[in-house]
Write an enzyme that holds these catalytic residues in place. Structure first.
Site, mmCIF file in Angstrom:
data_model
loop_
_atom_site.group_PDB
_atom_site.id
_atom_site.type_symbol
_atom_site.label_atom_id
_atom_site.label_comp_id
_atom_site.label_asym_id
_atom_site.label_seq_id
_atom_site.Cartn_x
_atom_site.Cartn_y
_atom_site.Cartn_z
ATOM 1 N N ASP A 47 50.457 -32.908 21.367
ATOM 2 C CA ASP A 47 51.191 -34.135 21.041
ATOM 3 C C ASP A 47 51.039 -34.440 19.552
ATOM 4 O O ASP A 47 49.929 -34.555 19.045
ATOM 5 C CB ASP A 47 50.636 -35.285 21.889
ATOM 6 C CG ASP A 47 51.547 -36.497 21.910
ATOM 7 O OD1 ASP A 47 52.061 -36.886 20.842
ATOM 8 O OD2 ASP A 47 51.730 -37.061 22.999
ATOM 9 N N SER A 87 56.498 -40.281 22.852
ATOM 10 C CA SER A 87 55.941 -39.222 23.700
ATOM 11 C C SER A 87 56.464 -39.294 25.130
ATOM 12 O O SER A 87 56.443 -38.294 25.842
ATOM 13 C CB SER A 87 54.416 -39.295 23.698
ATOM 14 O OG SER A 87 53.930 -38.952 22.426
ATOM 15 N N THR A 140 52.495 -38.460 28.169
ATOM 16 C CA THR A 140 52.802 -37.036 28.341
ATOM 17 C C THR A 140 52.484 -36.527 29.745
ATOM 18 O O THR A 140 53.391 -36.044 30.440
ATOM 19 C CB THR A 140 52.102 -36.201 27.258
ATOM 20 O OG1 THR A 140 52.370 -36.767 25.979
ATOM 21 C CG2 THR A 140 52.567 -34.752 27.293
ATOM 22 N N GLU A 256 47.728 -30.719 27.829
ATOM 23 C CA GLU A 256 48.067 -31.445 26.603
ATOM 24 C C GLU A 256 46.871 -31.640 25.676
ATOM 25 O O GLU A 256 45.833 -32.155 26.097
ATOM 26 C CB GLU A 256 48.644 -32.831 26.931
ATOM 27 C CG GLU A 256 49.125 -33.548 25.665
ATOM 28 C CD GLU A 256 49.354 -35.042 25.833
ATOM 29 O OE1 GLU A 256 48.761 -35.644 26.737
ATOM 30 O OE2 GLU A 256 50.122 -35.585 25.023
ATOM 31 N N ASP A 261 47.987 -36.314 18.187
ATOM 32 C CA ASP A 261 48.908 -37.425 17.893
ATOM 33 C C ASP A 261 48.170 -38.670 17.423
ATOM 34 O O ASP A 261 48.573 -39.304 16.443
ATOM 35 C CB ASP A 261 49.708 -37.737 19.159
ATOM 36 C CG ASP A 261 50.524 -39.006 19.058
ATOM 37 O OD1 ASP A 261 51.519 -39.009 18.306
ATOM 38 O OD2 ASP A 261 50.172 -39.989 19.729
ATOM 39 N N HIS A 265 48.669 -40.776 13.990
ATOM 40 C CA HIS A 265 48.945 -42.216 13.856
ATOM 41 C C HIS A 265 47.949 -42.869 12.911
ATOM 42 O O HIS A 265 48.310 -43.743 12.129
ATOM 43 C CB HIS A 265 48.859 -42.906 15.226
ATOM 44 C CG HIS A 265 50.045 -42.698 16.102
ATOM 45 N ND1 HIS A 265 51.246 -43.324 15.886
ATOM 46 C CD2 HIS A 265 50.221 -41.929 17.210
ATOM 47 C CE1 HIS A 265 52.114 -42.964 16.834
ATOM 48 N NE2 HIS A 265 51.510 -42.110 17.642
ATOM 49 N N ASP A 303 55.684 -32.454 21.334
ATOM 50 C CA ASP A 303 56.762 -33.372 21.704
ATOM 51 C C ASP A 303 57.455 -33.939 20.470
ATOM 52 O O ASP A 303 58.610 -34.346 20.524
ATOM 53 C CB ASP A 303 56.238 -34.490 22.619
ATOM 54 C CG ASP A 303 54.968 -35.149 22.082
ATOM 55 O OD1 ASP A 303 54.435 -34.709 21.042
ATOM 56 O OD2 ASP A 303 54.499 -36.111 22.727
ATOM 57 N N HIS A 304 56.723 -33.951 19.342
ATOM 58 C CA HIS A 304 57.234 -34.495 18.066
ATOM 59 C C HIS A 304 56.114 -34.353 17.050
ATOM 60 O O HIS A 304 54.982 -34.003 17.407
ATOM 61 C CB HIS A 304 57.615 -35.971 18.212
ATOM 62 C CG HIS A 304 56.486 -36.794 18.761
ATOM 63 N ND1 HIS A 304 55.373 -37.142 18.023
ATOM 64 C CD2 HIS A 304 56.262 -37.270 20.011
ATOM 65 C CE1 HIS A 304 54.533 -37.801 18.782
ATOM 66 N NE2 HIS A 304 55.034 -37.886 20.001
ATOM 67 N N HIS A 396 55.802 -41.725 14.382
ATOM 68 C CA HIS A 396 56.310 -40.365 14.582
ATOM 69 C C HIS A 396 57.392 -40.048 13.554
ATOM 70 O O HIS A 396 57.936 -40.953 12.930
ATOM 71 C CB HIS A 396 56.925 -40.234 15.979
ATOM 72 C CG HIS A 396 55.946 -40.477 17.080
ATOM 73 N ND1 HIS A 396 56.322 -40.585 18.397
ATOM 74 C CD2 HIS A 396 54.603 -40.648 17.067
ATOM 75 C CE1 HIS A 396 55.250 -40.790 19.148
ATOM 76 N NE2 HIS A 396 54.191 -40.849 18.364
HETATM 77 MG MG LIG Z 1 50.745 -37.468 24.707
HETATM 78 ZN ZN LIG Z 2 52.320 -40.871 19.171
#
Ligand SMILES: [Mg+2]
Ligand SMILES: [Zn+2]
Length: 432
Positions: A47, A87, A140, A256, A261, A265, A303-304, A396
């Site tokens: 993620d 997500s 996720t 995951e 992620d 952030h 996912d991004h 994101h």
């Molecule tokens: Mg996630």
């Molecule tokens: Zn995020």
């Protein structure tokens, strides 16, 4: 190797067609060879892992990442209501093979539940599992086995997961299961709530809820309290493969690296790197397992991207992972230590592995001790500027993410694909 054999086979077929006698009917162009069908599918999602995350990880590792040689394309990640996905929409695109709105958990753009690849695999008698380093109720993993209109409905997601036919649930989020553990035990779940319980899991269905909230960042992880993502991966694969469902029909497992992620952030480059390398180790474990098995497809993607991280900044033609490798704690842990410390500057100096802080930094840190947001920005820049790392957002971004595939059926994953097309290929490769 497999792809080379496929290539050789197609060349041989082409050669045969050319050498047909002139009297034979003109060869009908053959339909594309049906893709090889894997028996098992392991979908791995890092993620918030963007292109710069891959560059950072390999440079810091000093060697290619486990999946570097398996790069087959990229993924366009937009949602239906925004070019920048969250997500939930990102995972639902992979789970259901369709684009949806930000916040959707297993729901299509009309807010109707969509069948997920995991549910379709279950319906065909396959064993299934979800492994994450976030709360297992987080967007996720939830998107593969729950259906709610908005991702914040995590208590409802926990209820749906507990009542689902998923065979493996490993992650955090114990808080949301407090009232569900009794019913889960009655429903034959084997539930672990700590490391010892995890180590003792030997039957399915198995749930390991190893933290009230998310599991720790890898850089902060106490290995006596929580297993690594690679350990959870290996345990999930061994448990699934030994099950009667998997022996009869194979398995689908989503794994995951959730907190790549979160570090993005937080613009926390050392925590980001630590979780990238933990994800890399998990992919290595999955690939080793799949290579030995010979009938398992491994797909790895994100996912991004998160944080808009770049390598190189301020016009300087250099960057260096060394300051990040010297760091021994995430911003979260540094902040919690600093808030209680007599000298927050000394906490930061030690955590960043510095002999001395740059001029003026100690005074600035002391002045910001009671203002967490300002304190985090100071720590971010004390790490990121010397590393040559920069950030464009605390959210994101819409940049494409890498797509990696190995094993039977890998040929279906190639080029620049929409996230929904990647999900559709997961259904197709399993014949669902
Ligand atoms: Mg996630
Ligand atoms: Zn995020």
């Amino acid at each position: 190797m497999i792809r080379i054999l496929v290539l050789l086979a197609s060349l041989l077929v082409a050669g045969c067609a050319v050498s047909q006698p002139a009297s034979a009917p003109a060869p009908v162009p053959s339909a594309p060879a049906s893709p090889e069908r894997p028996r098992n599918v392991i979908l791995m999602i890092a993620d918030g892992f963007g292109p710069a995350s891959a560059t950072l990880g390999a440079a810091a590792k000093g060697a290619p990442l486990a999946f570097d040689s398996l790069l087959v394309g990229s993924v366009e990640t937009s949602a239906t209501d925004s070019r920048v996905t969250d997500s939930a929409a990102g995972a639902t695109a992979y789970a259901c093979g369709l684009k949806t709105y930000n916040g959707a958990i297993g729901m299509d753009a009309d807010r109707q539940p969509c069948r997920t690849v995991l549910e379709a695999a279950e319906a065909r008698g396959m064993a299934t599992g979800l492994v994450a380093t976030s709360r297992i109720t987080h967007a996720t993993p939830a998107s593969f086995a729950a259906h709610v209109a908005l991702r914040a409905e995590e208590a409802e997601i926990a209820s749906q997961l507990a009542a689902s036919d998923v065979d493996v649930l490993f992650g955090g989020g114990r808080t949301f299961f407090a009232d569900l553990l009794g019913p889960m035990a009655e429903a034959a779940w084997h539930v672990a709530t700590d490391r010892a319980g995890f180590d003792a899991l030997d039957r399915l269905p198995a749930a390991a809820l190893l933290a009230d909230d998310h599991l720790a960042y890898e850089i902060d992880r106490d290995e006596t309290a929580q297993p690594s993502l690679a350990e959870m991966t290996t345990r999930a694969l061994d448990l699934l493969a030994a099950s009667s469902d998997a022996r009869a029909n194979g398995f689908f497992l989503m794994i995951e690296g959730s907190r790549v992620d979160h570090a993005g952030h937080g613009n926390d480059p050392a925590a980001h790197l630590g979780d990238i390398l933990a994800y890399d180790a998990a992919v290595a474990a999955a690939l080793a397992w799949a290579a030995a098995d010979g009938a398992t497809l491994v797909v790895s993607t994100a996912d991004h991207e998160t944080g808009g991280m770049t390598l190189g900044r301020d016009g300087v033609y250099q960057w260096d992972p060394a300051p990040l490798l010297a760091t021994t704690a995430s911003h979260d842990v540094i902040l919690s230590r600093a808030e209680a410390a007599s000298d927050p500057a000394e906490v930061v100096r030690l955590a960043l592995g510095l002999d001395v802080l740059p001029e003026g930094a100690a005074d600035a840190l002391r002045a910001a001790q009671a203002t967490p947001a300002a304190f985090r920005l100071l720590v971010r820049d004390l790490q990121s500027v010397p590393a040559g790392v920069a950030w464009t957002t605390s959210g994101h971004t819409a940049v494409d993410v890498g797509l990696y595939a190995f094993g039977p059926g890998a040929a279906l994953f190639h080029g620049r694909m929409g996230n929904d097309a990647v999900g559709q290929a997961l259904f197709e490769v399993l014949g669902l």
